[in-house]
Motif scaffolding. Structure first.
Motif, short mmCIF file in Angstrom:
data_model
loop_
_atom_site.label_atom_id
_atom_site.label_comp_id
_atom_site.label_asym_id
_atom_site.label_seq_id
_atom_site.Cartn_x
_atom_site.Cartn_y
_atom_site.Cartn_z
N ALA A 179 0.83 -1.21 0.00
CA ALA A 179 0.00 0.00 0.00
C ALA A 179 0.86 1.26 0.00
N ARG A 180 1.86 1.32 0.88
CA ARG A 180 2.73 2.49 0.95
C ARG A 180 3.54 2.68 -0.34
N PRO A 181 4.16 1.62 -0.90
CA PRO A 181 4.86 1.80 -2.18
C PRO A 181 3.94 2.31 -3.30
N TYR A 182 2.71 1.80 -3.35
CA TYR A 182 1.77 2.31 -4.35
C TYR A 182 1.52 3.80 -4.12
N TYR A 183 1.30 4.16 -2.87
CA TYR A 183 1.00 5.56 -2.55
C TYR A 183 2.17 6.46 -2.95
N GLU A 184 3.38 6.05 -2.64
CA GLU A 184 4.54 6.87 -2.95
C GLU A 184 4.78 6.97 -4.45
N ALA A 185 4.49 5.89 -5.18
CA ALA A 185 4.62 5.95 -6.64
C ALA A 185 3.59 6.89 -7.25
N ILE A 186 2.38 6.86 -6.71
CA ILE A 186 1.34 7.77 -7.19
C ILE A 186 1.71 9.21 -6.84
N ALA A 187 2.34 9.41 -5.68
CA ALA A 187 2.77 10.75 -5.28
C ALA A 187 3.74 11.33 -6.31
N LYS A 188 4.59 10.50 -6.89
CA LYS A 188 5.53 10.98 -7.92
C LYS A 188 4.80 11.41 -9.18
N GLU A 189 3.60 10.84 -9.41
CA GLU A 189 2.80 11.25 -10.57
C GLU A 189 2.18 12.62 -10.34
N GLY A 190 2.08 13.04 -9.08
CA GLY A 190 1.68 14.41 -8.79
C GLY A 190 0.24 14.64 -8.41
N SER A 191 -0.59 13.62 -8.35
CA SER A 191 -1.99 13.87 -8.01
C SER A 191 -2.60 12.67 -7.30
N PHE A 192 -3.35 12.97 -6.23
CA PHE A 192 -4.08 11.93 -5.51
C PHE A 192 -5.57 11.99 -5.82
N ILE A 193 -5.95 12.81 -6.79
CA ILE A 193 -7.34 12.92 -7.22
C ILE A 193 -7.39 12.78 -8.73
N VAL A 194 -8.21 11.88 -9.21
CA VAL A 194 -8.45 11.74 -10.64
C VAL A 194 -9.90 12.12 -10.88
N GLU A 195 -10.13 13.04 -11.80
CA GLU A 195 -11.47 13.58 -12.00
C GLU A 195 -12.05 13.20 -13.35
N GLN A 196 -13.37 13.00 -13.38
CA GLN A 196 -14.18 12.91 -14.58
C GLN A 196 -13.52 12.14 -15.72
N GLY A 197 -13.73 10.88 -15.76
CA GLY A 197 -13.24 10.14 -16.89
C GLY A 197 -12.48 8.90 -16.53
N VAL A 198 -12.29 8.66 -15.25
CA VAL A 198 -11.66 7.41 -14.85
C VAL A 198 -12.59 6.26 -15.25
N TYR A 199 -12.03 5.23 -15.84
CA TYR A 199 -12.87 4.21 -16.44
C TYR A 199 -13.55 3.30 -15.43
N SER A 200 -12.83 2.86 -14.38
CA SER A 200 -13.36 1.76 -13.59
C SER A 200 -13.64 1.98 -12.12
N PRO A 201 -13.38 3.15 -11.49
CA PRO A 201 -13.41 3.19 -10.03
C PRO A 201 -14.75 2.85 -9.40
#
Length: 280
Positions: free
Chosen positions: A107-129
């Motif tokens: 969980a933590r490695p996923y979180y840190e990798a996503i942090a490098k992408e720069g956003s913890f919010i994906v808006e309007q258009g995510v296919y599967s959540p």
């Protein structure tokens, strides 16, 4: 189980899970999940809740505080939150959300990798959540057996969404809508409720309607009706099938509904249309 907290309405539910040792060692595992309908007083503020949170806004809007900055969560937003840190979120207008607190060695490695992408919010258009979170929730809400490998799969799918570019998401949605149009044409004689169509493309009904209209120019309901009318026009002009058979093959609920709908879209009754001799 029902929730009795300020701002959470009666139709809401929450479920808790104690992960197995195998799940703790191998998987992303669930701690709790819920489907909340909330009024404008719903707010969460914690110093710490040892887990990570995935939250999807089905309807309405809300907010989350990130580094003391208030960030909006709109309908269709997927939020990833580190609840090991002080955190706050809620709604000042009311919203419907589906969410899952989870943890695990990855969980933590996923979180840190996503942090490098720069956003913890994906808006309007995510296919599967919505689809993936609903699957997790349904394991508790509708079944008696929780399959932890399945939970891991859905959680992984959700986290992967944060690495998808908007262009990739749009392409995936467009491809799925194309497949759905073929499905509608092949199953036009069957009931095609909105929820069934949205589920086939793994989108919430709200976002599905917008995506479908963007791709086709019609709402799903309009497209299904037009497809049925066009099929009826074909049968009326090229076959001698009785009207009752045309009604059945085109998926209309009754002859009365067929006559009313057909005349609305063609300005002719089915019999008048069949008997017309001039070019259409």
């Amino acid at each position: 189980m029902k929730v009795y907290e300020q701002g959470i309405l009666i139709e809401s539910n929450i479920y808790f899970h104690t992960p197995s040792e195998q799940a703790k060692n191998l998987f992303l595992h669930l701690i709790c999940t819920g489907h909340y309908v909330c009024d404008s007083t719903y707010a969460v503020k914690r110093n710490r809740y040892d887990s990570f949170l995935l939250l999807y806004v089905i309807k309405g809007s809300g907010y989350v505080y990130q580094a003391e900055t208030r960030v909006s969560l709109v309908e269709g937003s997927l939020l990833l939150l580190d609840c090991y840190q002080s955190h706050a979120y809620g709604t000042s207008e009311g919203w419907e959300i589906i969410w899952a607190h989870f943890d695990g060695k990855m969980a933590r490695p996923y979180y840190e990798a996503i942090a490098k992408e720069g956003s913890f919010i994906v808006e309007q258009g995510v296919y599967s959540p919505h689809h993936s979170l609903q699957k997790i929730y349904n394991l508790f809400h509708e079944t008696s057996t929780v399959k932890e490998p399945s939970v891991n799969k859905y959680l992984t799918n959700l986290l992967t969404d944060f690495f998808s570019s908007p262009h990739e998401t749009e392409q995936a949605n467009s491809h799925k809508i194309d497949e759905l149009l073929a499905y509608i044409n092949e199953h036009i004689q069957e009931p095609l409720p909105l929820e069934t169509l949205a589920d086939r493309v793994c989108l919430s009904p709200y976002y599905f309607i917008r995506t479908f209209k963007q791709e086709t120019g019609y709402t799903p309901h309009e497209y299904v009706i037009l497809t049925r009318v066009n099929a009826a026009k074909f049968y009326l002009r090229t076959t001698t099938l009785p009207i009752k058979e045309v009604v059945y093959r085109c998926g209309f609920s009754s002859e009365c509904s067929f006559w009313t709908t057909f005349k609305k879209y063609t300005t002719h009754t089915p019999l008048a249309y069949r008997n017309m001799t001039e070019p259409l």
